[in-house]
Write a protein that holds these residues in place. Structure first.
Motif, mmCIF file in Angstrom:
data_model
loop_
_atom_site.group_PDB
_atom_site.id
_atom_site.type_symbol
_atom_site.label_atom_id
_atom_site.label_comp_id
_atom_site.label_asym_id
_atom_site.label_seq_id
_atom_site.Cartn_x
_atom_site.Cartn_y
_atom_site.Cartn_z
ATOM 1 N N THR A 1 37.193 48.221 42.881
ATOM 2 C CA THR A 1 36.351 47.525 43.862
ATOM 3 C C THR A 1 35.258 48.490 44.306
ATOM 4 O OG1 THR A 1 38.199 46.161 44.621
ATOM 5 C CG2 THR A 1 36.289 46.331 46.075
ATOM 6 N N ARG A 2 34.011 48.015 44.292
ATOM 7 C CA ARG A 2 32.880 48.857 44.645
ATOM 8 C C ARG A 2 31.953 48.122 45.621
ATOM 9 N NH1 ARG A 2 35.673 51.896 42.457
ATOM 10 N NH2 ARG A 2 35.248 53.419 40.800
ATOM 11 N N THR A 3 31.390 48.882 46.567
ATOM 12 C CA THR A 3 30.331 48.366 47.437
ATOM 13 C C THR A 3 29.018 48.906 46.914
ATOM 14 O OG1 THR A 3 31.818 48.318 49.353
ATOM 15 C CG2 THR A 3 29.446 48.268 49.787
ATOM 16 N N VAL A 4 28.103 48.007 46.563
ATOM 17 C CA VAL A 4 26.853 48.412 45.918
ATOM 18 C C VAL A 4 25.669 47.763 46.622
ATOM 19 C CG1 VAL A 4 28.002 48.696 43.685
ATOM 20 C CG2 VAL A 4 26.928 46.507 44.246
ATOM 21 N N VAL A 5 24.502 48.317 46.381
ATOM 22 C CA VAL A 5 23.266 47.762 46.923
ATOM 23 C C VAL A 5 22.960 46.449 46.206
ATOM 24 C CG1 VAL A 5 20.791 48.134 47.216
ATOM 25 C CG2 VAL A 5 22.388 50.043 47.489
ATOM 26 N N ALA A 6 22.632 45.417 46.959
ATOM 27 C CA ALA A 6 22.336 44.107 46.376
ATOM 28 C C ALA A 6 21.201 44.228 45.367
ATOM 29 C CB ALA A 6 21.964 43.112 47.457
ATOM 30 N N GLY A 7 21.408 43.639 44.202
ATOM 31 C CA GLY A 7 20.385 43.636 43.166
ATOM 32 C C GLY A 7 20.315 44.892 42.329
ATOM 33 N N SER A 8 21.143 45.879 42.646
ATOM 34 C CA SER A 8 21.105 47.125 41.871
ATOM 35 C C SER A 8 21.740 46.925 40.505
ATOM 36 C CB SER A 8 21.804 48.248 42.629
ATOM 37 O OG SER A 8 23.148 47.898 42.918
ATOM 38 N N GLN A 9 21.340 47.760 39.537
ATOM 39 C CA GLN A 9 21.808 47.613 38.161
ATOM 40 C C GLN A 9 23.075 48.424 37.926
ATOM 41 O OE1 GLN A 9 18.937 47.950 34.897
ATOM 42 N NE2 GLN A 9 20.372 49.281 33.809
ATOM 43 N N HIS A 10 24.018 47.793 37.226
ATOM 44 C CA HIS A 10 25.261 48.454 36.843
ATOM 45 C C HIS A 10 25.644 47.971 35.444
ATOM 46 C CE1 HIS A 10 25.831 49.917 40.952
ATOM 47 N NE2 HIS A 10 25.341 48.738 41.312
ATOM 48 N N SER A 11 26.458 48.768 34.740
ATOM 49 C CA SER A 11 26.828 48.421 33.369
ATOM 50 C C SER A 11 28.317 48.155 33.252
ATOM 51 C CB SER A 11 26.428 49.549 32.409
ATOM 52 O OG SER A 11 27.145 50.745 32.698
ATOM 53 N N LEU A 12 28.660 47.180 32.399
ATOM 54 C CA LEU A 12 30.046 46.829 32.102
ATOM 55 C C LEU A 12 30.281 46.937 30.600
ATOM 56 C CD1 LEU A 12 30.542 43.586 34.243
ATOM 57 C CD2 LEU A 12 31.184 45.927 34.863
ATOM 58 N N GLY A 13 31.501 47.310 30.229
ATOM 59 C CA GLY A 13 31.850 47.379 28.821
ATOM 60 C C GLY A 13 33.327 47.128 28.613
ATOM 61 N N ALA A 14 33.672 46.648 27.415
ATOM 62 C CA ALA A 14 35.067 46.351 27.081
ATOM 63 C C ALA A 14 35.355 46.863 25.676
ATOM 64 C CB ALA A 14 35.330 44.847 27.170
ATOM 65 N N PRO A 15 35.905 48.083 25.539
ATOM 66 C CA PRO A 15 36.245 48.596 24.215
ATOM 67 C C PRO A 15 37.232 47.661 23.510
ATOM 68 C CG PRO A 15 36.388 50.340 25.870
ATOM 69 C CD PRO A 15 36.229 49.046 26.610
ATOM 70 N N SER A 16 37.025 47.457 22.213
ATOM 71 C CA SER A 16 37.896 46.539 21.459
ATOM 72 C C SER A 16 37.807 46.879 19.975
ATOM 73 C CB SER A 16 37.447 45.098 21.696
ATOM 74 O OG SER A 16 38.234 44.184 20.982
ATOM 75 N N PRO A 17 38.936 46.843 19.227
ATOM 76 C CA PRO A 17 40.280 46.516 19.698
ATOM 77 C C PRO A 17 40.921 47.675 20.451
ATOM 78 C CG PRO A 17 40.348 47.081 17.386
ATOM 79 C CD PRO A 17 38.897 47.075 17.768
ATOM 80 N N GLN A 18 41.983 47.375 21.199
ATOM 81 C CA GLN A 18 42.749 48.381 21.917
ATOM 82 C C GLN A 18 44.166 48.392 21.354
ATOM 83 O OE1 GLN A 18 42.334 48.110 26.206
ATOM 84 N NE2 GLN A 18 40.145 47.634 26.051
#
Length: 239
Positions: A90-107
């Motif tokens: 859980t993170r509190t971030v500045v509205a509209g700020s850019q962040h990255s998500l990723g899902a390594p696969s396969p695991q």
């Protein structure tokens, strides 16, 4: 946001109460004042004294947003801003700020068990950027897979070939004897496998499964009997 009172003429030395009113999803930060008797600071409301022409600016900022990032099922790895995690974050971030998500696969879990990424809850690609403007959850969905090993003795082939299969999937298997051979039966190991004489059937992938199809030479037994004149007349049957 907005302010009260509105701009207007006021008497010299008059004291005025000024109030900053944030819009939805915003919060008041500070006043910036210029002119004798003005106010600069975080009080809200605040009081000014009209010793000169005054300009008051109310400063507002977007409320921070809370984002939650995790996986379904829990315990799979994912990346947030380039860092790998295996527990929900859980993170509190500045509205509209850019962040990255990723899902390594396969695991990989072991030689015959793995998880593959299927989707993100926001519909994004396997690796993508987000710009959250409100409280949001982002979950990477994974599918568990088991390895299906298909093998034969000499004398035939099977379908499908060995491969990864989704957990719970129903798979059709078939044994196909070569010319001169006969199918003798399946030997299966693993939850959902099949052992028996049917050359074509289905299995359910509840675990890693091995299916062995057994074939043998197709033989003919020939019997012969002598006729009245001593001749031999053969007859045959497939066994």
């Amino acid at each position: 946001g907005s302010v009260t009172p509105q701009s207007g003429w006021y008497n010299r030395s008059q004291q005025i109460t000024i109030t900053a009113i944030p819009d939805d999803k915003y919060y008041f930060t500070t006043w910036s004042g210029t002119g004798s008797g003005s106010y600069s600071g975080s009080n809200n409301p605040a009081t000014i004294t009209m010793n000169a022409p005054i300009k008051q600016i109310a400063n507002f900022a977007r409320n921070p947003v809370i984002i939650t990032i995790g996986t379904i099922p829990q315990g799979r790895s994912f990346t947030f801003d380039g860092i790998t995690y295996t527990t929900t974050q859980t993170r509190t971030v500045v509205a509209g700020s850019q962040h990255s998500l990723g899902a390594p696969s396969p695991q990989t879990i072991d030689a015959n068990t793995q998880y593959i990424w299927t989707s993100w809850s926001d519909g994004g690609a396997q690796y993508h950027n987000i710009f959250p403007n409100e409280d949001t959850s982002y979950f990477a969905l994974f599918t568990k897979q088991y390895y299906l090993t298909m093998s034969t003795t000499a004398g035939g082939t099977v379908t499908p070939s060995s491969s990864w299969q989704d957990s719970g999937k129903v798979v059709s298997i078939k044994a196909i004897p070569n010319t001169g051979y006969a199918f003798r039966g399946w030997t299966g190991t693993g939850n959902g496998s099949y052992s028996g004489p049917l050359d074509s059937t289905t299995i359910t992938i509840n675990s890693p499964i091995t299916q062995l199809a057994t074939f043998s030479l197709d033989t003919m037994i020939i019997t012969a009997s002598a006729g009245p004149n001593g001749s031999i007349s053969p007859s045959g049957s497939v066994k």
